[in-house]
Scaffold this active site. Sequence first.
Site, PDB file in Angstrom:
ATOM      1  N   CYS A  81       0.856  -1.179   0.000  1.00 43.26           N
ATOM      2  CA  CYS A  81       0.000   0.000   0.000  1.00 43.26           C
ATOM      3  C   CYS A  81       0.899   1.239   0.000  1.00 43.26           C
ATOM      4  O   CYS A  81       2.014   1.215   0.505  1.00 43.26           O
ATOM      5  CB  CYS A  81      -0.938   0.105   1.193  1.00 43.26           C
ATOM      6  SG  CYS A  81      -2.068  -1.277   1.362  1.00 43.26           S
TER       7      CYS A  81
ATOM      8  N   ARG B  37       3.422  -0.002  -5.201  1.00 49.90           N
ATOM      9  CA  ARG B  37       3.246  -0.582  -3.870  1.00 49.90           C
ATOM     10  C   ARG B  37       1.923  -1.337  -3.747  1.00 49.90           C
ATOM     11  O   ARG B  37       1.645  -1.937  -2.715  1.00 49.90           O
ATOM     12  CB  ARG B  37       3.302   0.517  -2.812  1.00 49.90           C
ATOM     13  CG  ARG B  37       4.606   1.287  -2.813  1.00 49.90           C
ATOM     14  CD  ARG B  37       4.563   2.375  -1.775  1.00 49.90           C
ATOM     15  NE  ARG B  37       4.540   1.813  -0.443  1.00 49.90           N
ATOM     16  CZ  ARG B  37       5.619   1.529   0.274  1.00 49.90           C
ATOM     17  NH1 ARG B  37       6.814   1.758  -0.228  1.00 49.90           N
ATOM     18  NH2 ARG B  37       5.515   1.032   1.465  1.00 49.90           N
TER      19      ARG B  37
ATOM     20  N   TRP C 251      -2.778  -2.606  -1.602  1.00 52.97           N
ATOM     21  CA  TRP C 251      -2.505  -4.016  -1.833  1.00 52.97           C
ATOM     22  C   TRP C 251      -3.268  -4.741  -0.736  1.00 52.97           C
ATOM     23  O   TRP C 251      -2.943  -4.617   0.443  1.00 52.97           O
ATOM     24  CB  TRP C 251      -1.007  -4.299  -1.752  1.00 52.97           C
ATOM     25  CG  TRP C 251      -0.658  -5.708  -2.100  1.00 52.97           C
ATOM     26  CD1 TRP C 251      -0.477  -6.215  -3.353  1.00 52.97           C
ATOM     27  CD2 TRP C 251      -0.421  -6.791  -1.201  1.00 52.97           C
ATOM     28  NE1 TRP C 251      -0.163  -7.542  -3.280  1.00 52.97           N
ATOM     29  CE2 TRP C 251      -0.123  -7.930  -1.973  1.00 52.97           C
ATOM     30  CE3 TRP C 251      -0.444  -6.910   0.192  1.00 52.97           C
ATOM     31  CZ2 TRP C 251       0.163  -9.170  -1.407  1.00 52.97           C
ATOM     32  CZ3 TRP C 251      -0.170  -8.152   0.763  1.00 52.97           C
ATOM     33  CH2 TRP C 251       0.133  -9.266  -0.052  1.00 52.97           C
TER      34      TRP C 251
ATOM     35  N   ASN D  13      -1.117   2.028   5.761  1.00 55.27           N
ATOM     36  CA  ASN D  13      -0.318   0.959   5.164  1.00 55.27           C
ATOM     37  C   ASN D  13       0.248   0.137   6.311  1.00 55.27           C
ATOM     38  O   ASN D  13       0.814   0.697   7.251  1.00 55.27           O
ATOM     39  CB  ASN D  13       0.829   1.580   4.343  1.00 55.27           C
ATOM     40  CG  ASN D  13       1.911   0.580   4.007  1.00 55.27           C
ATOM     41  OD1 ASN D  13       1.629  -0.588   3.788  1.00 55.27           O
ATOM     42  ND2 ASN D  13       3.149   1.029   3.964  1.00 55.27           N
ATOM     43  N   GLY D  14       0.087  -1.188   6.235  1.00 55.82           N
ATOM     44  CA  GLY D  14       0.578  -2.052   7.301  1.00 55.82           C
ATOM     45  C   GLY D  14      -0.516  -3.025   7.719  1.00 55.82           C
ATOM     46  O   GLY D  14      -1.489  -3.212   6.990  1.00 55.82           O
TER      47      GLY D  14
ATOM     48  N   GLU E 265      15.727 -17.381 -10.585  1.00 54.28           N
ATOM     49  CA  GLU E 265      15.301 -16.017 -10.913  1.00 54.28           C
ATOM     50  C   GLU E 265      14.495 -15.993 -12.209  1.00 54.28           C
ATOM     51  O   GLU E 265      13.482 -15.293 -12.317  1.00 54.28           O
ATOM     52  CB  GLU E 265      16.541 -15.101 -11.001  1.00 54.28           C
ATOM     53  CG  GLU E 265      16.274 -13.683 -11.444  1.00 54.28           C
ATOM     54  CD  GLU E 265      15.397 -12.880 -10.477  1.00 54.28           C
ATOM     55  OE1 GLU E 265      15.104 -13.376  -9.384  1.00 54.28           O
ATOM     56  OE2 GLU E 265      14.981 -11.780 -10.876  1.00 54.28           O
TER      57      GLU E 265
ATOM     58  N   LYS F 253      10.626 -14.666 -12.540  1.00 49.75           N
ATOM     59  CA  LYS F 253      10.182 -13.658 -13.502  1.00 49.75           C
ATOM     60  C   LYS F 253       9.002 -14.198 -14.318  1.00 49.75           C
ATOM     61  O   LYS F 253       8.021 -13.491 -14.549  1.00 49.75           O
ATOM     62  CB  LYS F 253      11.320 -13.259 -14.466  1.00 49.75           C
ATOM     63  CG  LYS F 253      12.455 -12.479 -13.871  1.00 49.75           C
ATOM     64  CD  LYS F 253      12.182 -11.008 -13.704  1.00 49.75           C
ATOM     65  CE  LYS F 253      11.798 -10.630 -12.319  1.00 49.75           C
ATOM     66  NZ  LYS F 253      12.733 -10.731 -11.238  1.00 49.75           N
TER      67      LYS F 253
ATOM     68  N   GLU G  45       5.802 -14.368 -12.101  1.00 50.54           N
ATOM     69  CA  GLU G  45       5.164 -13.146 -11.622  1.00 50.54           C
ATOM     70  C   GLU G  45       4.592 -12.286 -12.731  1.00 50.54           C
ATOM     71  O   GLU G  45       3.603 -11.589 -12.492  1.00 50.54           O
ATOM     72  CB  GLU G  45       6.095 -12.339 -10.712  1.00 50.54           C
ATOM     73  CG  GLU G  45       7.297 -11.722 -11.379  1.00 50.54           C
ATOM     74  CD  GLU G  45       8.187 -10.963 -10.400  1.00 50.54           C
ATOM     75  OE1 GLU G  45       7.705 -10.505  -9.359  1.00 50.54           O
ATOM     76  OE2 GLU G  45       9.384 -10.816 -10.709  1.00 50.54           O
TER      77      GLU G  45
ATOM     78  N   HIS H 260      15.383 -36.617  -8.519  1.00 51.15           N
ATOM     79  CA  HIS H 260      14.941 -37.063  -7.190  1.00 51.15           C
ATOM     80  C   HIS H 260      13.440 -36.837  -6.984  1.00 51.15           C
ATOM     81  O   HIS H 260      12.986 -36.773  -5.850  1.00 51.15           O
ATOM     82  CB  HIS H 260      15.756 -36.357  -6.106  1.00 51.15           C
ATOM     83  CG  HIS H 260      17.217 -36.681  -6.174  1.00 51.15           C
ATOM     84  ND1 HIS H 260      17.723 -37.922  -5.845  1.00 51.15           N
ATOM     85  CD2 HIS H 260      18.280 -35.951  -6.610  1.00 51.15           C
ATOM     86  CE1 HIS H 260      19.032 -37.936  -6.032  1.00 51.15           C
ATOM     87  NE2 HIS H 260      19.394 -36.751  -6.515  1.00 51.15           N
TER      88      HIS H 260
ATOM     89  N   LYS I 186       5.372  -3.928  -5.302  1.00 49.51           N
ATOM     90  CA  LYS I 186       6.829  -3.835  -5.412  1.00 49.51           C
ATOM     91  C   LYS I 186       7.502  -3.940  -4.043  1.00 49.51           C
ATOM     92  O   LYS I 186       8.481  -4.645  -3.879  1.00 49.51           O
ATOM     93  CB  LYS I 186       7.185  -2.498  -6.062  1.00 49.51           C
ATOM     94  CG  LYS I 186       8.674  -2.261  -6.179  1.00 49.51           C
ATOM     95  CD  LYS I 186       9.158  -2.601  -7.537  1.00 49.51           C
ATOM     96  CE  LYS I 186      10.649  -2.499  -7.689  1.00 49.51           C
ATOM     97  NZ  LYS I 186      11.167  -3.607  -8.481  1.00 49.51           N
TER      98      LYS I 186
END
Length: 614
Positions: free
Chosen positions: A2, A27, A77, A103-104, A487, A491, A494, A510, A609
């Site tokens: 947020c 955010r 968010w 925010n939080g 990585e 990518k 997401e 395995h 983000k």
Amino acid sequence: MCGIIGVTGVDDALPVLLEGLGRLEYRGYDSAGVALVTNTGLWRARAAEGTHSVRDLLVGGGDPPPLASIGIGHTRWATHGQPDTGNAHPHFDCTGRLALVHNGIIENHAELARDLVRGGHVLTSKTDSEVLSHLIETEMVRGTSLAEGLRRALRHVRGSFAVAAVHAEEPDLIVAARRISPLIVGVEGGTSFLASDIPALLGATRRLFALEDDQLAELRPGTMRVTDLYGAHARPAALTIDWDAAAAGQDGYDDFMTKEIHEQPKAVAATLRGRRAPDGTLVLDESAGLSHDDLRSIERVCIVACGSSYHAGLVAKYAIEQWAGLPTDVDIASEFRYRNPILNERTLTIGVSQSGETVDTLQGLRAARERGGKVLVVSNVVDSSMAREADGVLYTRAGPEVGVAATKTHLTQIVALELLALVLAQARGTRAAGEIASLMDQLLALPDTLEAVLERTKDVAEVAQELTDARDFFYLGRHVGHPVALEGALKAKEISYVRAEGYAAGELKHGPIALIEPGTVVVGVATRNCLWEKMCSNIEEVRSRGATIVLVGNDGDERTADLADHMLWVPAVDPMLAPVVDALPLQFLAYWLAQARGHDVDRPRNLAKTVTVE
Ligand code: AGP
């Protein structure tokens, strides 16, 4: 997550708020809203599809928004409650005279809400945040000011918050406070501002301060008063601003992700600039706070990070162990603090975080500090919360990264950590000076190599086109190729929304190899390193089971190409530096897969983000 913003003392607050919210959208963008204090009371607009739709809501149809000199805004968010308009901030109290953005997470919101409802309050949303408006209302009914009401309300609260509130009875005042979630404030001429993060206020003011935990700011036009939660005078930390508004813009690119991918050569060069002294030795900035004696006395390194930053840490483990001979652990920050990490005064704990605000990493570093040893942060944001709390900071100099998918900050983290590994090797004498100088030369040559790979984006787009309908991807690598695979898979997940598993190629047999079938796409990091032959065997294993093979390989390496249906070519560099180069075609692959599927790469669903909740 947020983002919150506030301004008081302007001719027209609404455009300032919308501009700032646009810059805070990274955010979170599940919903957005603003509240203005007008001559007749509060005016509020909220929408459930992000800031753009708030703007549409305001400019399209209905009465024009009122002119107001003060207001607050929020981009969300969602944590508690669906991302609909009713749960969008700002939240009112029962009187409709108080508006609040948050925010939080208010961890004890359920018990607070139960008491408020028993006391006759009507809560209209499913959020944890709304209890704050009603708690302040309760205090104000008892005759306190807005600032004192917020102070007292926050004493009842457990959890994290960056909060701002306005009230129709105090029409030029914004009160704001923080605990764990970041909050900055600033004054320029007759105007005062607040925001979750620096980019929201770039262009408005460069005189910015970060509130510390449990500090509260009273912002009036052109003035700011900061206290603790009991009203005692407090001093926020002045921030150093080295970004400009243009750097945070899109600069003619279709999206921020493309812009930031293309900025990587410049970002890597900037991160390495000035790290070699005239006598040829490698040096860290003074801000790193690591003396020669410190570097020599370290016996163990512990890296703590999340997401792409964690993957950069995994690459660093190979470099630090190989070059500096130091045992190195890499931990996911959200797990680190809840086990019992064994650290002592000879442990160097390194937090890796582009934002410097990720709460898991921040709390992990706090836990590390309590246990002893030095804490170093590798961060892209000057004076971020982690940077202010750590013993030292090694800055990546990538400039602001707005796209939710980390690109240039990830590459610069690897480069900064490899530089640190070389500095450790130099101080400890574990590598010859000539070898260190040669590796540094090769690091410095990476920007040119990256420029060459950037030219090849269209080749990757063609491969992505062939894979448009595939849903299941495995990303495989060995040695430093393993974190590159992790990585690449992150990518793809997401922004392309494909199922993408990142694995150490040797581990596939395995268990996970049971999932390989015709149609599964295997993306292998097959540039030449010490395990290249074994990597080829692992690729043969999945090829023989019908997988479609895409390989990142070194230019002209026909033996690698023989194994692949599609090649992503990159120039060869020292194997330890290869993650910087090999990551780039995988960024492009995720980008073009997302484009082919029609996704907004800068605003992937469900993500934000900067992750400031646990
Ligand atoms: C990666 O593309 C994501 N943006 C995410 O995994 C990110 O790396 C993670 O949330 C950590 O963020 P930080 O570097 O700001 O701490």
